[in-house]
Design a protein around this motif. Structure first.
Motif, short mmCIF file in Angstrom:
data_model
loop_
_atom_site.label_atom_id
_atom_site.label_comp_id
_atom_site.label_asym_id
_atom_site.label_seq_id
_atom_site.Cartn_x
_atom_site.Cartn_y
_atom_site.Cartn_z
N SER A 130 0.87 -1.00 -0.09
CA SER A 130 0.10 0.04 -0.14
C SER A 130 0.96 1.27 -0.11
CB SER A 130 -1.01 0.07 1.26
OG SER A 130 -0.25 0.02 2.30
N GLU A 131 2.18 1.16 0.44
CA GLU A 131 2.87 2.55 0.52
C GLU A 131 4.06 2.52 -0.12
OE1 GLU A 131 2.26 5.07 2.21
OE2 GLU A 131 0.36 4.23 3.46
N LYS A 132 3.99 3.17 -1.32
CA LYS A 132 5.12 3.19 -2.59
C LYS A 132 6.05 3.69 -2.11
CE LYS A 132 2.08 3.66 -6.39
NZ LYS A 132 1.53 4.74 -7.65
N LYS A 133 6.37 4.62 -0.94
CA LYS A 133 7.64 5.25 -0.55
C LYS A 133 8.25 4.27 0.55
CE LYS A 133 6.42 10.02 -0.71
NZ LYS A 133 6.10 11.40 0.11
N LEU A 134 7.66 3.17 0.68
CA LEU A 134 8.25 2.27 1.61
C LEU A 134 8.97 1.06 0.88
CD1 LEU A 134 6.11 2.19 5.12
CD2 LEU A 134 8.20 3.43 4.79
N LYS A 135 8.70 0.78 -0.12
CA LYS A 135 8.87 -0.29 -1.02
C LYS A 135 10.42 -0.56 -1.05
CE LYS A 135 4.69 -1.08 -3.69
NZ LYS A 135 4.14 -1.10 -5.11
N ASN A 136 11.20 0.74 -0.88
CA ASN A 136 12.60 0.69 -1.01
C ASN A 136 13.28 1.20 0.12
OD1 ASN A 136 12.88 -0.35 -3.68
ND2 ASN A 136 12.59 1.68 -4.40
N TYR A 137 12.52 1.06 1.29
CA TYR A 137 12.89 1.46 2.44
C TYR A 137 13.38 0.37 3.27
CZ TYR A 137 12.52 4.27 6.86
OH TYR A 137 13.12 5.19 8.09
N TYR A 138 14.86 0.22 3.66
CA TYR A 138 15.36 -0.77 4.00
C TYR A 138 15.00 -1.43 5.48
CZ TYR A 138 18.48 1.20 7.50
OH TYR A 138 19.10 1.77 8.54
N PHE A 197 16.30 -9.88 4.99
CA PHE A 197 17.72 -9.40 5.50
C PHE A 197 18.42 -9.09 4.21
CE2 PHE A 197 17.21 -11.53 9.64
CZ PHE A 197 16.89 -10.31 10.27
N GLU A 198 18.47 -10.03 3.17
CA GLU A 198 19.07 -9.80 1.73
C GLU A 198 18.59 -8.61 1.23
OE1 GLU A 198 18.90 -13.70 -0.09
OE2 GLU A 198 20.65 -14.35 1.01
N ARG A 199 17.27 -8.38 1.14
CA ARG A 199 16.46 -7.37 0.47
C ARG A 199 16.90 -5.80 1.30
NH1 ARG A 199 14.60 -4.84 -3.49
NH2 ARG A 199 12.88 -3.29 -3.41
N LYS A 237 19.66 -5.26 2.94
CA LYS A 237 21.02 -5.11 2.66
C LYS A 237 21.24 -4.54 1.21
CE LYS A 237 25.59 -7.55 2.24
NZ LYS A 237 26.22 -8.79 1.83
N SER A 238 20.51 -4.85 0.54
CA SER A 238 20.58 -4.44 -0.87
C SER A 238 20.23 -2.95 -1.06
CB SER A 238 19.95 -5.22 -1.95
OG SER A 238 18.33 -4.81 -1.79
N LEU A 239 19.39 -2.59 -0.03
CA LEU A 239 18.58 -1.30 -0.16
C LEU A 239 19.50 -0.12 0.86
CD1 LEU A 239 15.13 -2.15 0.05
CD2 LEU A 239 16.10 -1.15 -1.99
N THR A 240 20.22 -0.57 1.67
CA THR A 240 21.12 0.38 2.62
C THR A 240 22.25 0.75 1.95
OG1 THR A 240 21.82 0.83 4.83
CG2 THR A 240 21.84 -1.37 4.08
N ALA A 241 22.79 2.26 2.18
CA ALA A 241 23.92 2.48 1.91
C ALA A 241 25.08 2.48 2.90
CB ALA A 241 23.90 3.98 1.07
N SER A 242 24.48 2.33 4.04
CA SER A 242 25.35 2.11 5.31
C SER A 242 26.25 0.78 5.36
CB SER A 242 24.36 2.33 6.55
OG SER A 242 25.30 2.08 7.66
N GLU A 243 27.60 1.19 5.36
CA GLU A 243 28.27 -0.25 5.68
C GLU A 243 28.12 -0.80 6.89
OE1 GLU A 243 30.04 -1.37 3.13
OE2 GLU A 243 29.47 0.32 1.88
N LYS A 244 27.82 -0.25 8.01
CA LYS A 244 27.73 -0.62 9.03
C LYS A 244 26.51 -1.47 9.19
CE LYS A 244 31.24 0.11 11.60
NZ LYS A 244 32.35 -0.71 11.96
N GLU A 245 25.53 -1.14 8.67
CA GLU A 245 24.00 -1.69 8.45
C GLU A 245 24.24 -2.97 7.48
OE1 GLU A 245 21.36 -1.34 9.97
OE2 GLU A 245 21.00 1.07 10.57
#
Length: 420
Positions: free
Chosen positions: A365-373, A396-398, A400-408
């Motif tokens: 339902s929320e387009k803005k959350l579809k790529n929210y890690y 978890f793999e999904r 990981k693919s969406l965050t730019a934070s190395e620590k995350e």
């Protein structure tokens, strides 16, 4: 790492720190000295100064006073520019007069005379399009990249680029006075100032594009400027609530990473590491914020943070009350992220399966959350609790693919490895 490589690493780290910490201060000072129309030139000078620092320090070593070095070189570059452009001599006199004030603790002027704060209010001028004001503050004074601003505003880089272009076009064409407004105009601009400081703190608390999870320099600068606002406008309950929220979160910074720099989940944090002095100060400002009749999102978020700090353990947290607070928060600030938090809290009240259903519905339902890690990271955790290993790993793999934070990424990979 050989000694030379170590020195270069130290210089890289220091330049990055100075870019984040001093860039906005240099831009503010130069712009206040020359006028708001000088903003883009001030940005170029600040960037050129930091590039020269990297080159110079690599050969000659880091100077005893890096902050003073940065300011002095930036000032000289600005003076060379105005000489070439035949700008009035009064500018030179202004810079010479103010130089002594900035050689030690740069720009820590009294209360509202703080140059960064004055610049923030100037960036909130009604002539500048509303959607562009926050982006302008974060990039110009916070040293944010367009990608970081896009992440903070749940937008995309191209949209942020257009906003900044429109803002700077208005600045070039207008004669905006660099002063703090009064009356109704102050109240209106204060809203945008608070949003900008809120986003500045959030980026420090959860760095979106950095090798570090926490950028304490961002958090401390946001707290400093918000405290400055609270001192100058003691009757503004919005500001008191925002400061309370920041202090509650700042109190928990030390417990969010372990000795190796790895992320510690909130449920596993050592509460004895929480800074009780900051928590007391946060309660004080929360009490101050209740003196008025206005209820803002900061009041509710600070109240939620207070509940977490008040609870003796994660399990004994008053989750039903927190759910009620989030529900009220959604009423005055409808946001997909608040919907996500409501779903997370509902899983605490009911069970993991119910939380999974809520999050899966949000993805649809929320387009803005579809790529929210964070959504997928949370979903992965709920699948772990529901003993569905394969679905936990895929989420978890999904994430990981969406965050730019190395620590995350490192944290999520450890979760995947443990499950595998």
């Amino acid at each position: 790492m050989c000694p030379q490589d170590k020195d270069l690493h130290n210089i890289d780290h220091l330049i990055d720190h100075l870019f984040r910490n001093e860039y906005g201060k240099v831009v503010s000072f130069l712009t206040l000295s020359f006028g708001f129309h000088f903003l883009e030139t001030a940005e170029d000078i600040a960037q050129d100064t930091l590039a020269e620092a990297y080159k110079n320090w690599g050969y000659n070593g880091i100077p005893p006073n890096p902050h003073g070095w940065i300011f002095k070189v930036a000032k000289n570059k600005a003076l060379n520019y105005v000489r070439r452009e035949n700008i009035k001599q009064s500018v030179f006199e202004k810079l010479d007069k103010e130089e002594e004030q900035v050689q030690g603790e740069i720009f820590l002027n009294r209360e509202i005379e703080d140059s960064m704060l004055r610049m923030i209010f100037a960036c909130c001028h009604p002539i500048i399009p509303g959607e562009s004001q926050i982006a302008l503050i974060l990039t110009t004074l916070g040293g944010f990249s367009r990608k970081e601003v896009a992440y903070a505003l749940l937008s995309d880089e191209e949209a942020i680029k257009k906003r900044l272009y429109r803002a700077k076009k208005e600045i070039r064409q207008s004669n905006i006075v660099l002063a703090v407004p009064t009356g109704d105009e102050l109240s209106e601009r204060l809203k945008t100032v608070c949003i900008s400081l809120y986003l500045l703190f959030n980026e420090g608390y959860n760095a979106s594009h950095s090798d570090e999870l926490i950028r304490k320099d961002f958090c401390l600068e946001a707290v400093r400027l918000t405290r400055l606002l609270a001192q100058h406008f003691p009757g503004e309950t919005r500001v008191s609530a925002l400061l309370s929220l920041m202090l509650f979160h700042a109190a928990r910074l030390k417990s969010r990473i372990d000795d190796k720099g790895a992320i510690v989940l909130f449920r596993n944090q050592d509460r004895s590491l929480w800074n009780q002095d900051l928590i007391k100060a946060a309660y004080f400002y929360l009490s101050e914020s209740s003196r008025g009749s206005t209820l803002t999102s900061y009041h509710l978020e600070a109240s939620i943070a207070a509940q977490h700090c008040y609870a003796p353990t994660h399990e004994k947290t008053n989750w039903p009350f927190i759910f009620d607070l989030y529900s009220r928060l959604y009423e005055i600030k409808p946001s997909p992220v608040i919907k996500l938090n409501l779903a997370i809290v509902s899983s605490k009240i009911k069970d993991a399966k119910y939380g999974i259903e809520q999050l899966e519905a949000l993805i649809k339902s929320e387009k803005k959350l579809k790529n929210y890690y964070l959504l997928y990271a949370t979903l992965g955790q709920l699948y772990v609790e529901n003993e569905e290993r394969d679905l936990a790993i895929s989420n978890f793999e999904r994430a990981k693919s969406l965050t730019a934070s190395e620590k995350e990424k490192e944290f999520l990979q450890n979760r995947i490895d443990a499950l595998s």
